[in-house]
Write an enzyme that holds these catalytic residues in place. Sequence first.
Site, PDB file in Angstrom:
ATOM      1  N   ARG A   1      15.733  -9.550   0.487  1.00 30.40           N
ATOM      2  CA  ARG A   1      16.145 -10.043  -0.831  1.00 30.40           C
ATOM      3  C   ARG A   1      16.569  -8.853  -1.691  1.00 30.40           C
ATOM      4  O   ARG A   1      16.197  -7.708  -1.404  1.00 30.40           O
ATOM      5  CB  ARG A   1      15.008 -10.834  -1.473  1.00 30.40           C
ATOM      6  CG  ARG A   1      14.812 -12.201  -0.811  1.00 30.40           C
ATOM      7  CD  ARG A   1      13.770 -13.043  -1.525  1.00 30.40           C
ATOM      8  NE  ARG A   1      13.840 -14.438  -1.118  1.00 30.40           N
ATOM      9  CZ  ARG A   1      13.230 -14.954  -0.049  1.00 30.40           C
ATOM     10  NH1 ARG A   1      12.499 -14.178   0.721  1.00 30.40           N
ATOM     11  NH2 ARG A   1      13.354 -16.243   0.233  1.00 30.40           N
TER      12      ARG A   1
ATOM     13  N   ARG B   1       0.811  -1.216   0.000  1.00 25.44           N
ATOM     14  CA  ARG B   1       0.000   0.000   0.000  1.00 25.44           C
ATOM     15  C   ARG B   1       0.847   1.270   0.000  1.00 25.44           C
ATOM     16  O   ARG B   1       0.340   2.362  -0.236  1.00 25.44           O
ATOM     17  CB  ARG B   1      -0.940  -0.021   1.225  1.00 25.44           C
ATOM     18  CG  ARG B   1      -2.006   1.061   1.273  1.00 25.44           C
ATOM     19  CD  ARG B   1      -3.034   0.895   0.178  1.00 25.44           C
ATOM     20  NE  ARG B   1      -4.028   1.939   0.237  1.00 25.44           N
ATOM     21  CZ  ARG B   1      -5.219   1.841   0.836  1.00 25.44           C
ATOM     22  NH1 ARG B   1      -5.545   0.703   1.445  1.00 25.44           N
ATOM     23  NH2 ARG B   1      -6.073   2.823   0.830  1.00 25.44           N
TER      24      ARG B   1
ATOM     25  N   GLY C   1       7.444 -17.448  10.398  1.00 24.41           N
ATOM     26  CA  GLY C   1       6.923 -16.185   9.907  1.00 24.41           C
ATOM     27  C   GLY C   1       5.584 -16.306   9.212  1.00 24.41           C
ATOM     28  O   GLY C   1       4.555 -15.864   9.723  1.00 24.41           O
ATOM     29  N   HIS C   2       5.560 -16.941   8.040  1.00 26.73           N
ATOM     30  CA  HIS C   2       4.358 -16.964   7.214  1.00 26.73           C
ATOM     31  C   HIS C   2       3.159 -17.516   7.970  1.00 26.73           C
ATOM     32  O   HIS C   2       2.091 -16.879   8.030  1.00 26.73           O
ATOM     33  CB  HIS C   2       4.612 -17.785   5.951  1.00 26.73           C
ATOM     34  CG  HIS C   2       3.440 -17.827   5.020  1.00 26.73           C
ATOM     35  ND1 HIS C   2       3.174 -16.827   4.106  1.00 26.73           N
ATOM     36  CD2 HIS C   2       2.445 -18.741   4.877  1.00 26.73           C
ATOM     37  CE1 HIS C   2       2.064 -17.120   3.439  1.00 26.73           C
ATOM     38  NE2 HIS C   2       1.616 -18.276   3.878  1.00 26.73           N
TER      39      HIS C   2
ATOM     40  N   GLU D   1      18.682 -13.370   7.654  1.00 26.09           N
ATOM     41  CA  GLU D   1      18.968 -14.520   6.809  1.00 26.09           C
ATOM     42  C   GLU D   1      18.930 -14.112   5.346  1.00 26.09           C
ATOM     43  O   GLU D   1      18.252 -13.158   4.961  1.00 26.09           O
ATOM     44  CB  GLU D   1      17.979 -15.659   7.087  1.00 26.09           C
ATOM     45  CG  GLU D   1      16.524 -15.319   6.870  1.00 26.09           C
ATOM     46  CD  GLU D   1      15.600 -16.478   7.199  1.00 26.09           C
ATOM     47  OE1 GLU D   1      15.940 -17.283   8.083  1.00 26.09           O
ATOM     48  OE2 GLU D   1      14.531 -16.577   6.558  1.00 26.09           O
TER      49      GLU D   1
ATOM     50  N   HIS E   1      14.461 -11.534   6.282  1.00 29.36           N
ATOM     51  CA  HIS E   1      15.145 -12.124   5.128  1.00 29.36           C
ATOM     52  C   HIS E   1      15.069 -11.129   3.978  1.00 29.36           C
ATOM     53  O   HIS E   1      14.202 -11.223   3.111  1.00 29.36           O
ATOM     54  CB  HIS E   1      14.472 -13.445   4.745  1.00 29.36           C
ATOM     55  CG  HIS E   1      15.204 -14.227   3.704  1.00 29.36           C
ATOM     56  ND1 HIS E   1      15.236 -15.600   3.697  1.00 29.36           N
ATOM     57  CD2 HIS E   1      15.935 -13.842   2.626  1.00 29.36           C
ATOM     58  CE1 HIS E   1      15.947 -16.032   2.667  1.00 29.36           C
ATOM     59  NE2 HIS E   1      16.374 -14.971   1.996  1.00 29.36           N
TER      60      HIS E   1
ATOM     61  N   HIS F   1      10.807 -23.213   8.422  1.00 31.13           N
ATOM     62  CA  HIS F   1      10.132 -23.283   7.132  1.00 31.13           C
ATOM     63  C   HIS F   1       8.898 -24.176   7.244  1.00 31.13           C
ATOM     64  O   HIS F   1       8.999 -25.382   7.435  1.00 31.13           O
ATOM     65  CB  HIS F   1      11.023 -23.792   5.990  1.00 31.13           C
ATOM     66  CG  HIS F   1      10.514 -23.359   4.640  1.00 31.13           C
ATOM     67  ND1 HIS F   1      10.927 -22.196   4.032  1.00 31.13           N
ATOM     68  CD2 HIS F   1       9.608 -23.894   3.809  1.00 31.13           C
ATOM     69  CE1 HIS F   1      10.319 -22.044   2.869  1.00 31.13           C
ATOM     70  NE2 HIS F   1       9.495 -23.065   2.715  1.00 31.13           N
TER      71      HIS F   1
END
Length: 237
Positions: free
Chosen positions: A45, A18, A213-214, A70, A43, A190
Amino acid sequence: MTKLSVNINKIATLRNSRGGNVPDLLKTAKDIQDFGGEGITIHPRPDERHIRYQDARDLPAVVYTEFNIEGNPIKSFIDLVLEVKPTQVTLVPDAEDAITSNAGWDTIKHRDFLIDVIAEFKASGIRTSIFVDPVAKMVEGAAKTGTDRIELYTEAYASAFAKGDKSGINPYIEAAKMASEAKLGINAGHDLNLKNTAYFKQNIPNLLEVSIGHALIAESLYLGLENVVQMYLQRLK
């Protein structure tokens, strides 16, 4: 007790979708710790599609537990970590365009590279961890890199558990035993969630930390962030 480090990438994804600063990443990181979270993971990227490099620079002002960065140790990532000096750096061999991490290191093929990178981080007082699959030769290879810890890549376990197959834990038990014998600390992450985390914790010896996390953020949409952090802490006791 195994520590819970909360990956806040999804908070950054929502903010970036947003523009502006809603939700406030720094406030969320502080709140997670106030709710009992024992670490913050990010993390970043190269395309900065969720966590921005500037977030990594800003977060130390509010992270009072452990800070884990990470990512794939390309030059820009290495420079960022050496600048920020988090508690821990976790090395992940993901491609620049990867949606999410999908494999551990080949610690044999990339041994010399890992030795050099790890030595550079440790010289700056940063604890190191490397992402590995629960494969004997990869754990053995990790022990030869000088890393402090490994992070077991748990997607295969989570996938088997979701199908009712608890035998998916077995390679992780063996990998953890090997790591302990090699005097490596053990982290994991993960696809861990509220349903499969307790069983993983109960069966993995010497598990120091999980990074989630997710699933944690998705579960918090229904149950509330403070409540979900506490639920994970209960499962990690």
